[in-house]
Design a protein around this motif. Sequence first.
Motif, mmCIF file in Angstrom:
data_model
loop_
_atom_site.group_PDB
_atom_site.id
_atom_site.type_symbol
_atom_site.label_atom_id
_atom_site.label_comp_id
_atom_site.label_asym_id
_atom_site.label_seq_id
_atom_site.Cartn_x
_atom_site.Cartn_y
_atom_site.Cartn_z
ATOM 1 N N THR A 1 4.040 -5.429 -12.263
ATOM 2 C CA THR A 1 5.174 -5.970 -13.012
ATOM 3 C C THR A 1 6.472 -5.721 -12.271
ATOM 4 O OG1 THR A 1 4.051 -5.679 -15.121
ATOM 5 C CG2 THR A 1 6.450 -5.819 -15.176
ATOM 6 N N SER A 2 6.624 -4.530 -11.720
ATOM 7 C CA SER A 2 7.837 -4.146 -11.007
ATOM 8 C C SER A 2 7.701 -4.454 -9.525
ATOM 9 C CB SER A 2 8.095 -2.640 -11.204
ATOM 10 O OG SER A 2 9.001 -2.146 -10.238
ATOM 11 N N LEU A 3 8.719 -5.099 -8.935
ATOM 12 C CA LEU A 3 8.695 -5.384 -7.500
ATOM 13 C C LEU A 3 8.828 -4.105 -6.689
ATOM 14 C CD1 LEU A 3 8.681 -7.278 -5.079
ATOM 15 C CD2 LEU A 3 11.130 -7.673 -5.442
ATOM 16 N N THR A 4 9.705 -3.209 -7.117
ATOM 17 C CA THR A 4 9.847 -1.959 -6.359
ATOM 18 C C THR A 4 8.555 -1.146 -6.402
ATOM 19 O OG1 THR A 4 10.906 -0.982 -8.314
ATOM 20 C CG2 THR A 4 12.358 -1.791 -6.564
ATOM 21 N N ALA A 5 7.846 -1.196 -7.524
ATOM 22 C CA ALA A 5 6.548 -0.521 -7.598
ATOM 23 C C ALA A 5 5.546 -1.170 -6.646
ATOM 24 C CB ALA A 5 6.011 -0.545 -9.024
ATOM 25 N N ALA A 6 5.603 -2.502 -6.529
ATOM 26 C CA ALA A 6 4.724 -3.205 -5.597
ATOM 27 C C ALA A 6 5.001 -2.775 -4.162
ATOM 28 C CB ALA A 6 4.910 -4.713 -5.742
ATOM 29 N N VAL A 7 6.277 -2.645 -3.815
ATOM 30 C CA VAL A 7 6.638 -2.196 -2.471
ATOM 31 C C VAL A 7 6.140 -0.778 -2.232
ATOM 32 C CG1 VAL A 7 8.573 -1.598 -0.960
ATOM 33 C CG2 VAL A 7 8.608 -3.744 -2.256
ATOM 34 N N ARG A 8 6.306 0.098 -3.213
ATOM 35 C CA ARG A 8 5.832 1.476 -3.040
ATOM 36 C C ARG A 8 4.312 1.518 -2.893
ATOM 37 N NH1 ARG A 8 9.688 2.295 -7.108
ATOM 38 N NH2 ARG A 8 8.085 2.615 -8.710
ATOM 39 N N ALA A 9 3.620 0.613 -3.584
ATOM 40 C CA ALA A 9 2.159 0.561 -3.448
ATOM 41 C C ALA A 9 1.773 0.155 -2.026
ATOM 42 C CB ALA A 9 1.577 -0.408 -4.466
ATOM 43 N N ILE A 10 2.481 -0.822 -1.464
ATOM 44 C CA ILE A 10 2.219 -1.226 -0.081
ATOM 45 C C ILE A 10 2.479 -0.056 0.858
ATOM 46 C CG2 ILE A 10 3.007 -2.712 1.800
ATOM 47 C CD1 ILE A 10 3.662 -4.830 -0.339
ATOM 48 N N GLN A 11 3.597 0.616 0.635
ATOM 49 C CA GLN A 11 3.937 1.746 1.493
ATOM 50 C C GLN A 11 2.921 2.873 1.349
ATOM 51 O OE1 GLN A 11 7.884 2.301 -0.090
ATOM 52 N NE2 GLN A 11 8.856 1.126 1.556
ATOM 53 N N GLY A 12 2.414 3.071 0.139
ATOM 54 C CA GLY A 12 1.419 4.117 -0.075
ATOM 55 C C GLY A 12 0.122 3.816 0.651
ATOM 56 N N ARG A 13 -0.313 2.562 0.595
ATOM 57 C CA ARG A 13 -1.534 2.184 1.313
ATOM 58 C C ARG A 13 -1.358 2.340 2.821
ATOM 59 N NH1 ARG A 13 -1.463 -2.025 -2.506
ATOM 60 N NH2 ARG A 13 -0.719 -3.530 -0.960
ATOM 61 N N THR A 14 -0.170 1.976 3.294
ATOM 62 C CA THR A 14 0.104 2.108 4.728
ATOM 63 C C THR A 14 0.074 3.568 5.151
ATOM 64 O OG1 THR A 14 1.460 0.108 4.680
ATOM 65 C CG2 THR A 14 1.747 1.582 6.552
ATOM 66 N N ALA A 15 0.690 4.435 4.326
ATOM 67 C CA ALA A 15 0.732 5.857 4.665
ATOM 68 C C ALA A 15 -0.654 6.489 4.623
ATOM 69 C CB ALA A 15 1.669 6.587 3.702
ATOM 70 N N ALA A 16 -1.515 6.002 3.719
ATOM 71 C CA ALA A 16 -2.848 6.581 3.566
ATOM 72 C C ALA A 16 -3.817 6.102 4.634
ATOM 73 C CB ALA A 16 -3.403 6.241 2.178
ATOM 74 N N ALA A 17 -3.537 4.958 5.229
ATOM 75 C CA ALA A 17 -4.438 4.412 6.243
ATOM 76 C C ALA A 17 -4.309 5.186 7.550
ATOM 77 C CB ALA A 17 -4.117 2.941 6.474
ATOM 78 N N PRO A 18 -5.368 5.214 8.344
ATOM 79 C CA PRO A 18 -5.275 5.873 9.651
ATOM 80 C C PRO A 18 -4.137 5.280 10.473
ATOM 81 C CG PRO A 18 -7.556 5.284 9.147
ATOM 82 C CD PRO A 18 -6.712 4.634 8.093
ATOM 83 N N ALA A 19 -3.397 6.119 11.131
ATOM 84 C CA ALA A 19 -2.258 5.644 11.917
ATOM 85 C C ALA A 19 -2.745 4.723 13.031
ATOM 86 C CB ALA A 19 -1.507 6.827 12.515
ATOM 87 N N PRO A 20 -2.215 3.499 13.088
ATOM 88 C CA PRO A 20 -2.640 2.580 14.154
ATOM 89 C C PRO A 20 -2.194 3.090 15.515
ATOM 90 C CG PRO A 20 -0.781 1.669 12.931
ATOM 91 C CD PRO A 20 -1.207 2.898 12.198
ATOM 92 N N ALA A 21 -3.042 2.869 16.489
ATOM 93 C CA ALA A 21 -2.719 3.323 17.832
ATOM 94 C C ALA A 21 -1.729 2.373 18.486
ATOM 95 C CB ALA A 21 -3.990 3.403 18.674
ATOM 96 N N GLY A 22 -0.830 2.939 19.260
ATOM 97 C CA GLY A 22 0.062 2.117 20.051
ATOM 98 C C GLY A 22 1.303 1.654 19.317
ATOM 99 N N PRO A 23 2.214 1.011 20.037
ATOM 100 C CA PRO A 23 3.486 0.555 19.464
ATOM 101 C C PRO A 23 3.308 -0.664 18.577
ATOM 102 C CG PRO A 23 3.310 -0.159 21.736
ATOM 103 C CD PRO A 23 2.122 0.726 21.487
ATOM 104 N N VAL A 24 4.316 -0.926 17.755
ATOM 105 C CA VAL A 24 4.292 -2.111 16.896
ATOM 106 C C VAL A 24 4.525 -3.370 17.720
ATOM 107 C CG1 VAL A 24 5.395 -3.261 14.944
ATOM 108 C CG2 VAL A 24 5.093 -0.778 14.923
ATOM 109 N N PHE A 25 5.452 -3.309 18.654
ATOM 110 C CA PHE A 25 5.794 -4.464 19.479
ATOM 111 C C PHE A 25 5.590 -4.143 20.952
ATOM 112 C CE2 PHE A 25 8.311 -5.097 15.620
ATOM 113 C CZ PHE A 25 8.016 -6.418 15.333
ATOM 114 N N MET A 26 5.364 -5.184 21.730
ATOM 115 C CA MET A 26 5.260 -5.078 23.177
ATOM 116 C C MET A 26 6.096 -6.173 23.822
ATOM 117 S SD MET A 26 3.091 -2.782 24.614
ATOM 118 C CE MET A 26 1.517 -1.940 24.412
#
Length: 494
Positions: free
Chosen positions: A199-224
């Motif tokens: 229902t809340s957009l800010t809650a949706a953003v925090r959920a995305i951020q939470g999943r990202t933080a919980a996932a294994p850290a991707p190797a390497g830089p974001v951009f090349m």
Amino acid sequence: MRGSSAVSADTRQVIVIGGGIAGLAAAHRLLERGARVTVLEASARLGGKLLAGEIAGARVDLGAESLLARRPEAVGLAREVGLGDRLGPPATASASIWTRGALRPMPKGHVMGVPGTASAVAGVLSEEGLARVERDTGLDRTEIGDDVAVGEYVAARVGREVVDRLVEPLLGGVYAGDAYRISMRSAVPQLFEAARTHTSLTAAVRAIQGRTAAAPAPAGPVFMGVEGGVGTLPLAVADSVRARGGEILTGTPVTELRRTGTTDADAGAWRVVAGGRVLHADAVVVAVPAPAAAGLLRAEAPAAASELAAVEYASMALVTLAYRRAEADLPEGSGFLVPPVDGRTIKASTFASRKWGWIADENPDLLVVRTSVGRYGETEILGHDDEHLVDVSRHDLREATGLAAAPVATRVTRWTDGLPQYPVGHHARVARVRDHVAKLPGLAVCGAAYDGVGVPASIASAYAAVDDALGHDPRGVRRLTADPVRGPRDGAGE
């Protein structure tokens, strides 16, 4: 050689129309599959919107300058064609936003400009804007249906100031478009999916951020980037295509594309008229911008052509300026974005010598800076001559950074109709185009107009088109097209 044994023995003739990165990537993949390939490019050069050049003797990009490395397609192709040792991350990724009269650090806690909390965007938004963000949690659900404009939905949830000062410049950096028209489903798919379940957009953003933080850290830089410029990538792919036996013809516009098969036995045969030549092929990959694709498909796929003719494009220009380093001083960081609401002419600036270490290393006495001008619907500014675009760029740079020195060299690169727009319903239009094209065995389409405007997305689109083009043999029998490295069809940018 990748791919199953069923497709590796394919010796059919395939014509690729378009010599941009999508067309060249398609040709490269087709040759891996054993096909014989001819690439037809209307202009005198290859590469499309990727263009390497120089200013004051310094090698620079005059088009896209970076690759999203968290997707495998672009960096993978670069390595395949011998550029692996020239790939490297930005020397700095610290960017700013020029808004409300000052350069302000780009906030960190957001998804395409949408914050998870008001505090994440403190310093960029006004007190009223921050208070509006905090009200999001108390609002009733905003229905988004099958698709919605990013700006419309975000403004309804957290206020227009978030859209105008954060979402708009970030999306503008990718699409040169209008956030209040751009499809959330196509441009920010992860936010669209999260918004459907919260229902809340800010809650949706925090959920995305939470999943990202919980996932294994991707190797390497974001951009090349690529030493010598991302614009060298299509040239290296073209060299690889030629080395594998592929034919590439420039200055060869295609004027006719017709099926020659009239029975199931020869339904996959195609006739292509280009540059005064008549060529025949078992399959064709159309890798040109939507208006050109519409013209080519009008005879055999009129419904697809009608859909493609409706795709709109934004024009823009890149202004590259070279300064004597001893005379020029810039703030720290890689550059800044500019919200349209602030009324400036430039929409962004990249401190290229700061961002890419190879430029600084090769040219220690120079400071190279880029600005971009022009957004969707802005035609007046691009009607001015190059001198005027340089002048307004210098004016805005001086206002933003204090840079008052005179450049030793300038260069303006115009990208007329350079970026396809993804309005609400874009995903459905693309699905309809592919449905119509799929009815014609041996025909496929790809490029930035479909699944994402970034380099990796365009390459993924090309790989998918190869699967589609080789999905039927001339007898109309479905072929195996298993491919372990095919990328997803999504809207990820560069």
